[in-house]
Scaffold this active site. Structure first.
Site, PDB file in Angstrom:
ATOM      1  N   GLY A  81     -13.785  -3.596   0.685  1.00 33.24           N
ATOM      2  CA  GLY A  81     -15.153  -3.096   0.857  1.00 33.24           C
ATOM      3  C   GLY A  81     -15.536  -2.030  -0.162  1.00 33.24           C
ATOM      4  O   GLY A  81     -16.671  -2.001  -0.643  1.00 33.24           O
ATOM      5  N   ARG A  95       0.818  -1.219   0.000  1.00 35.50           N
ATOM      6  CA  ARG A  95       0.000   0.000   0.000  1.00 35.50           C
ATOM      7  C   ARG A  95       0.849   1.265   0.000  1.00 35.50           C
ATOM      8  O   ARG A  95       0.458   2.271  -0.605  1.00 35.50           O
ATOM      9  CB  ARG A  95      -0.941  -0.002   1.201  1.00 35.50           C
ATOM     10  N   GLY A 123     -11.003  -8.522  -1.441  1.00 36.64           N
ATOM     11  CA  GLY A 123      -9.748  -8.769  -0.734  1.00 36.64           C
ATOM     12  C   GLY A 123      -9.190 -10.162  -0.977  1.00 36.64           C
ATOM     13  O   GLY A 123      -8.020 -10.332  -1.346  1.00 36.64           O
ATOM     14  N   LYS A 136     -20.399 -16.500   1.714  1.00 33.40           N
ATOM     15  CA  LYS A 136     -21.845 -16.451   1.934  1.00 33.40           C
ATOM     16  C   LYS A 136     -22.596 -15.598   0.907  1.00 33.40           C
ATOM     17  O   LYS A 136     -22.124 -14.563   0.481  1.00 33.40           O
ATOM     18  CB  LYS A 136     -22.125 -15.883   3.327  1.00 33.40           C
TER      19      LYS A 136
HETATM   20  P1  ADP Z   1     -13.582 -11.503  -1.382  1.00 41.35           P
HETATM   21  O1  ADP Z   1     -12.764 -11.106  -0.175  1.00 41.35           O
HETATM   22  O2  ADP Z   1     -12.736 -11.641  -2.603  1.00 41.35           O
HETATM   23  O3  ADP Z   1     -14.778 -10.614  -1.569  1.00 41.35           O
HETATM   24  P2  ADP Z   1     -15.042 -13.464   0.133  1.00 41.35           P
HETATM   25  O4  ADP Z   1     -14.517 -12.859   1.401  1.00 41.35           O
HETATM   26  O5  ADP Z   1     -16.447 -13.283  -0.179  1.00 41.35           O
HETATM   27  O6  ADP Z   1     -14.136 -12.979  -1.116  1.00 41.35           O
HETATM   28  O7  ADP Z   1     -14.798 -15.031   0.133  1.00 41.35           O
HETATM   29  C1  ADP Z   1     -13.563 -15.632   0.396  1.00 41.35           C
HETATM   30  C2  ADP Z   1     -13.723 -16.821   1.273  1.00 41.35           C
HETATM   31  O8  ADP Z   1     -14.658 -17.742   0.755  1.00 41.35           O
HETATM   32  C3  ADP Z   1     -12.418 -17.568   1.412  1.00 41.35           C
HETATM   33  O9  ADP Z   1     -11.985 -17.530   2.756  1.00 41.35           O
HETATM   34  C4  ADP Z   1     -12.752 -18.995   0.967  1.00 41.35           C
HETATM   35  O10 ADP Z   1     -12.147 -19.997   1.746  1.00 41.35           O
HETATM   36  C5  ADP Z   1     -14.250 -19.027   1.141  1.00 41.35           C
HETATM   37  N1  ADP Z   1     -14.865 -20.090   0.334  1.00 41.35           N
HETATM   38  C6  ADP Z   1     -14.825 -20.241  -1.000  1.00 41.35           C
HETATM   39  N2  ADP Z   1     -15.461 -21.368  -1.382  1.00 41.35           N
HETATM   40  C7  ADP Z   1     -15.919 -21.951  -0.262  1.00 41.35           C
HETATM   41  C8  ADP Z   1     -16.655 -23.151   0.024  1.00 41.35           C
HETATM   42  N3  ADP Z   1     -17.046 -23.967  -0.961  1.00 41.35           N
HETATM   43  N4  ADP Z   1     -16.956 -23.404   1.300  1.00 41.35           N
HETATM   44  C9  ADP Z   1     -16.572 -22.573   2.293  1.00 41.35           C
HETATM   45  N5  ADP Z   1     -15.881 -21.454   2.102  1.00 41.35           N
HETATM   46  C10 ADP Z   1     -15.539 -21.129   0.841  1.00 41.35           C
HETATM   47 MG    MG Z   2     -13.035 -11.453   1.953  1.00 38.60          MG
END
Ligand code: ADP
Ligand code: MG
Length: 383
Positions: free
Chosen positions: A365, A34, A342, A200
């Site tokens: 975010g 950063r 992230g 989720k």
């Molecule tokens: P980002 O930060 O890119 O927005 P998220 O925070 O929404 O992404 O999601 C990332 C998380 O989702 C990771 O920690 C990953 O392990 C989890 N994840 C992905 N696929 C699965 C799955 N099938 N079951 C449980 N967790 C999952």
């Molecule tokens: Mg995340």
């Protein structure tokens, strides 16, 4: 929107809100990405004879003891090395010491003020955009440049507060984020395909609602795919289920039948199998290789691709093939390819696929809120 290039910076006190929220362990910066990313804007101000006043937050300040571990002192030393120039560090966020140091600046000098969130004690003045604080900080400069994309989705004294009281523009980092994300979302070359994953559904409802209107296809993987599969009445074993989002998924599926593409196979603790072969005791932790092939058919023809959310639990090697597979497909496609979020950004970087992307949004975010179609207060305030 005004950018740093639209101002005459010569002999001006230029407040630049940067994002120096770096990880620090035992006083040592463990990742200075950063700081490096903010150099372009800082160097531009130096080269144009500004008196540079840098402000940033670092971590959260909830009690007095948080101040010790969240001082920007170590950042000032690292920044000094990177700029190859002395950085004047002022260990307070207001008062005579800060004001004197600013008044003593020569053109081209760089000053870093202590963590803006030191003002969160006792009553969250920074984080709640206290009016007096924004005015006070604005009084220290002639021009305000916001280049902290990662906090642009929050109205704080150090962005909205100052910008309400001073001539303002954005820096190169925010400009790059907007120039890449906004046209891709709002005026994409088609076909426009979105890959959604992550944990989720409930974290991504806003993103789904906004992008389903704009995209031609939405490929769904990750934990969230299982709530969609459940909504179709399928057995998902012990896979991640977001009960409260089932109705939302049903509605999205019924309104967008042909747009939404769900996994046809999965990797569980025990095996790789068709979705229909998951048993009650298994957990779906990655998309299977047939799904990667299915997604490829959509991606190969796409002209714009936005990806948010890893399609499997990529942190574990044996569940990372889906996410790596998507990276490999994208590497070989000629399209506008954007990754945001992230975890998505860190997966792409860790697997060595940075080059495969047109843009990797580092905002966390803030990137999500842009994908949701929201206006970011820290940017909106700048005309
Ligand atoms: P980002 O930060 O890119 O927005 P998220 O925070 O929404 O992404 O999601 C990332 C998380 O989702 C990771 O920690 C990953 O392990 C989890 N994840 C992905 N696929 C699965 C799955 N099938 N079951 C449980 N967790 C999952
Ligand atoms: Mg995340």
């Amino acid at each position: 929107m005004k950018t740093i290039r639209d101002f005459d910076l010569n002999n001006k006190k230029v407040i630049i809100r940067v994002d120096f929220n770096v990880p620090i362990k035992d006083g040592i910066i463990t990742d200075d990405t950063r700081i490096k990313e903010s150099l372009k804007t800082i160097n531009y101000a130096i080269e144009n004879n500004a008196k540079v006043i840098l402000m940033s937050h670092l971590g959260r300040i909830k009690e007095e003891s948080d101040k010790l571990k969240n001082t920007l002192k170590a950042v000032s030393i690292r920044l000094s090395e990177l700029l190859n120039k002395q950085v004047i560090f002022v260990p307070t966020t207001r008062g005579i010491e800060l004001e004197t140091a600013i008044n003593n600046l020569n053109n081209g000098d760089v000053l870093l003020m202590e963590n803006t969130r030191f003002e969160d004690l006792p009553d969250k003045k920074e984080s709640k955009n206290n009016e007096e604080l924004g005015k006070y900080w604005a009084s220290l400069g002639d021009i305000y440049i916001n280049d902290a994309f990662g906090t642009a989705h929050r109205a704080h004294a150090s962005n909205v507060g100052i910008a309400s009281n001073l001539e303002s523009g954005i820096g190169f980092l925010i400009e790059k984020e907007l120039d890449n994300l906004l046209p891709a979302i709002n005026n994409p070359s088609r076909p426009f395909t979105v890959i959604l994953g992550g944990a989720k559904v409930s974290d991504k409802i806003g993103v789904i609602e906004n992008l389903v209107k704009k995209a031609d296809y939405i490929l769904i993987g990750g934990g969230m795919a299982f709530t969609f599969l459940k909504a179709k009445g399928m057995e998902i074993g012990k896979s991640l289920l977001d009960d409260e989002s089932i109705d939302f998924c049903k509605k999205i599926l019924s309104e967008n039948e042909s747009k939404i593409i769900l996994p046809i196979d999965v990797v569980t603790e025990l095996k790789e199998c068709f979705i229909t072969d998951i048993t009650k005791n298994e957990t779906g932790l990655d998309i299977g290789s047939k799904t990667v092939k299915l997604f490829k058919q959509y991606l190969d023809n796409s002209k714009t691709i936005i990806w948010n959310g890893p399609v499997g639990m990529f942190e574990e090697d044996r569940y990372s093939n889906g996410t790596k597979g998507i990276c490999e497909i994208l590497k070989n496609i000629n399209a506008t390819k954007i990754a945001g979020g992230g975890d998505t950004a860190s997966a792409v970087k860790n697997f060595g696929y940075e080059e495969a992307f047109t843009h990797i949004s580092t905002g966390g975010g803030a990137s999500l809120e842009l994908l949701e179609g929201k206006v970011l207060p820290g940017i909106d305030i700048i005309k």
